[in-house]
Design an enzyme around this catalytic site. Structure first.
Site, PDB file in Angstrom:
ATOM      1  N   GLU A 174       0.828  -1.218   0.000  1.00 54.88           N
ATOM      2  CA  GLU A 174       0.000   0.000   0.000  1.00 54.88           C
ATOM      3  C   GLU A 174       0.857   1.261   0.000  1.00 54.88           C
ATOM      4  O   GLU A 174       0.396   2.356   0.316  1.00 54.88           O
ATOM      5  CB  GLU A 174      -0.949  -0.032   1.200  1.00 54.88           C
ATOM      6  CG  GLU A 174      -1.891  -1.230   1.194  1.00 54.88           C
ATOM      7  CD  GLU A 174      -3.148  -1.039   0.334  1.00 54.88           C
ATOM      8  OE1 GLU A 174      -3.726   0.051   0.344  1.00 54.88           O
ATOM      9  OE2 GLU A 174      -3.552  -2.012  -0.356  1.00 54.88           O
ATOM     10  N   HIS A 250      -4.581   1.407   7.332  1.00 59.49           N
ATOM     11  CA  HIS A 250      -3.184   1.738   7.000  1.00 59.49           C
ATOM     12  C   HIS A 250      -2.526   2.245   8.280  1.00 59.49           C
ATOM     13  O   HIS A 250      -3.198   2.870   9.113  1.00 59.49           O
ATOM     14  CB  HIS A 250      -3.099   2.877   5.970  1.00 59.49           C
ATOM     15  CG  HIS A 250      -3.510   2.506   4.581  1.00 59.49           C
ATOM     16  ND1 HIS A 250      -4.295   3.312   3.799  1.00 59.49           N
ATOM     17  CD2 HIS A 250      -3.218   1.420   3.821  1.00 59.49           C
ATOM     18  CE1 HIS A 250      -4.479   2.752   2.614  1.00 59.49           C
ATOM     19  NE2 HIS A 250      -3.850   1.595   2.604  1.00 59.49           N
ATOM     20  N   CYS A 371      -3.006  11.184   3.845  1.00 57.16           N
ATOM     21  CA  CYS A 371      -3.308  10.301   2.700  1.00 57.16           C
ATOM     22  C   CYS A 371      -3.148  11.047   1.391  1.00 57.16           C
ATOM     23  O   CYS A 371      -2.848  10.459   0.359  1.00 57.16           O
ATOM     24  CB  CYS A 371      -4.753   9.819   2.737  1.00 57.16           C
ATOM     25  SG  CYS A 371      -5.200   8.890   4.175  1.00 57.16           S
TER      26      CYS A 371
HETATM   27  O1  SUG Z   1      -7.837   2.791   0.063  1.00 58.45           O
HETATM   28  N1  SUG Z   1     -10.626   4.918   0.221  1.00 58.45           N
HETATM   29  C1  SUG Z   1      -9.187   4.748   0.290  1.00 58.45           C
HETATM   30  C2  SUG Z   1      -8.617   5.657   1.336  1.00 58.45           C
HETATM   31  C3  SUG Z   1      -7.127   5.682   1.313  1.00 58.45           C
HETATM   32  C4  SUG Z   1      -6.547   6.449   2.438  1.00 58.45           C
HETATM   33  N2  SUG Z   1      -5.137   6.451   2.360  1.00 58.45           N
HETATM   34  C5  SUG Z   1      -4.287   6.405   3.394  1.00 58.45           C
HETATM   35  N3  SUG Z   1      -4.633   6.046   4.577  1.00 58.45           N
HETATM   36  N4  SUG Z   1      -3.032   6.630   3.137  1.00 58.45           N
HETATM   37  C6  SUG Z   1      -8.840   3.281   0.593  1.00 58.45           C
HETATM   38  O2  SUG Z   1      -9.575   2.666   1.370  1.00 58.45           O
HETATM   39  C7  SUG Z   1     -12.823   4.607  -0.755  1.00 58.45           C
HETATM   40  C8  SUG Z   1     -13.427   4.594  -2.126  1.00 58.45           C
HETATM   41  C9  SUG Z   1     -14.926   4.506  -2.096  1.00 58.45           C
HETATM   42  O3  SUG Z   1     -15.477   3.844  -1.214  1.00 58.45           O
HETATM   43  O4  SUG Z   1     -15.545   5.135  -2.984  1.00 58.45           O
HETATM   44  C10 SUG Z   1     -11.308   4.397  -0.815  1.00 58.45           C
HETATM   45  O5  SUG Z   1     -10.797   3.803  -1.718  1.00 58.45           O
END
Ligand code: SUG
Length: 448
Positions: A174, A250, A371
């Site tokens: 990730e 994460h 993020c």
């Molecule tokens: O991978 N949300 C992302 C959020 C990422 C956050 N990044 C960090 N923590 N670095 C994920 O879960 C949601 C998309 C949706 O439900 O439409 C999404 O992909």
């Protein structure tokens, strides 16, 4: 030579929507199917970039992806013209259309893992695009991510790019969301800290019971090998499986580091004391003095951390050596978190100031300030070798704001994703964007 941490923020794409696609990510699940506002989302992100630039930080921008991803839908068997592919998917498999429209590439902390030149065997800055193998909608990001990073960091003398790891769960990666670097100064050798959720091959490591652990130990080790990191310059730690089960998908949802400082929640890791000792001794070998700031569960619960994104903050160094924390508005509305932050900044420790940003559109999908940015430590020569089109300036901010105003919708629901006109709008917008950012042809519609 001078060196900097440059924050490259993901520009929110024109299809930003709440698809409920990320099982294990509480915000994504609870806001599923709500209508979103892509224009507001992009402007909120740009406002953060501009504010950091105005405070004197080096700021860059990372382009979004081509969505809807028609090529991905074709790989799943939808056929005909582009409009027919979208309409057929909308009729027969709406979740696949939603996934192929996700603007999730905005969370560029997941775009790649980056090791600065001071840490790597060949003295170049290394990038490994993350395979994001845990979620289908994110697993389709890395080919374009690689092209965009290649166009931003194009000089082979200074920058080395690695393709994403094999696309299987055993190498689930990730990117920088599970990677932190400690150092005395950005241009000096540091200690790279890789946090994993489970091991793919070694059953001695416990795994979460409810939600998936996205990052494996084996993926982190592969990235460290690809980047040519010294054993003495790497520390691995396991995330506490019970916090993953509470929505910490994460590590950057429960810890953040910068310079010589780790700011983390008491429950974030397994074998915390051993890990802190290793970080401290390895950082000492490169001349650094490790400091940790632990937030006790009695002050802020894991649930508070997940709801407020206290740790998904940007910890930034100010010229006087003290640090500034960039937090989302949700931290101010959580009484315990806000109370903790008042105490923290008033205590005379290293973290002296808190700045609050409204990032609600991104937060509702589980993405806070941290993020939204990919950190790249660069020395002056390397910074000069970056494509200047992606470095934030006042004129670039103005052009991007106007570009968003011209091209983005202010409301998006599932029905809008099925509109073939959206594809045309998005392609027109992205074609113009690649000219603004001087990226050349990076999108499938531009190269096929
Ligand atoms: O991978 N949300 C992302 C959020 C990422 C956050 N990044 C960090 N923590 N670095 C994920 O879960 C949601 C998309 C949706 O439900 O439409 C999404 O992909």
């Amino acid at each position: 030579m001078k060196s900097y941490e440059v924050n490259f923020d993901g520009l929110v794409g024109p299809t930003h929507n709440y698809g409920g696609l990320s099982y294990g990510n509480v915000a994504s699940q609870s806001n599923s199917q709500q209508s979103s506002n892509p224009k507001e989302a992009a402007l909120q992100g740009l406002a953060k970039m501009k504010a950091l630039m105005d405070m004197g930080f080096q700021q860059g921008v990372l382009a979004p992806q081509e969505r809807p991803d028609v090529a991905a839908l074709r790989r799943l068997g939808f056929a005909g013209s582009d409009a027919q592919v979208i309409q057929q998917a909308a009729k027969e498999a709406m979740p696949l259309l939603v996934a192929s429209c996700s603007a999730s590439s905005m969370w560029v902390a997941n775009a790649a893992t980056v090791s600065p030149s001071a840490d790597t065997a060949d003295g170049r800055v290394h990038f490994t695009a993350a395979n994001l193998n845990c979620k289908y909608h994110r697993s389709i990001e890395h080919p374009t991510t690689s092209r965009v990073l290649g166009a931003m960091f194009a000089n082979q003398q200074h920058f080395a790019h690695h393709a994403a790891l094999p696309a299987v769960a055993q190498f689930g990666d990730e990117g920088a969301a599970n990677h932190t670097r400690f150092c005395r100064a950005y241009g000096e050798a540091g200690v790279e800290f890789f946090v994993f959720g489970r091991s793919a091959f070694d059953t001695r490591y416990p795994a979460p019971q409810k939600y998936p652990a996205r990052q494996t130990l084996e993926a982190s080790q592969a990235v460290a090998r690809l980047h040519g990191l010294r054993e003495e310059g790497v520390v691995y730690a396991q995330q506490n499986p019970s916090v993953i089960d509470q929505g910490v998908f994460h590590n950057d949802v429960i810890a953040v580091g910068n310079g010589e400082v780790l700011f983390y929640h008491e429950d974030a890791f397994l074998e915390t004391n051993k890990m802190l000792a290793e970080l401290s001794s390895k950082l000492a070998k490169v001349g650094g003095k490790f400091q940790s700031v632990c937030v006790p569960r009695s002050a802020v619960t894991v649930d508070d951390a997940v709801r407020s994104y206290l740790f998904n903050s940007q910890l930034l160094s100010r010229p006087d050596g003290s640090m500034l924390l960039i937090v989302p508005e949700e931290c101010r509305s959580n009484e315990r978190v806000w109370h903790y932050l008042q105490g923290l900044t008033g205590a005379g420790g290293v973290i002296r100031e808190v700045k609050v940003f409204d990032l609600k559109q991104s937060m509702q999908n589980g993405g806070g300030p941290a993020c939204l940015r990919l950190r790249v430590a660069l020395n002056e020569t390397e910074l000069a070798a970056v494509n200047p089109g992606v470095i934030m300036t006042a004129p670039l901010y103005d052009s991007l704001t106007q570009w968003v105003e011209r091209h983005y919708r202010d409301r998006m629901t599932e029905n809008d994703l099925a509109d073939p006109q959206l594809l045309l709008e998005c392609r027109a917008a992205l074609d113009e964007l690649t000219q603004i950012l001087k990226l050349g042809a990076v999108y499938p519609f531009q190269i096929n």
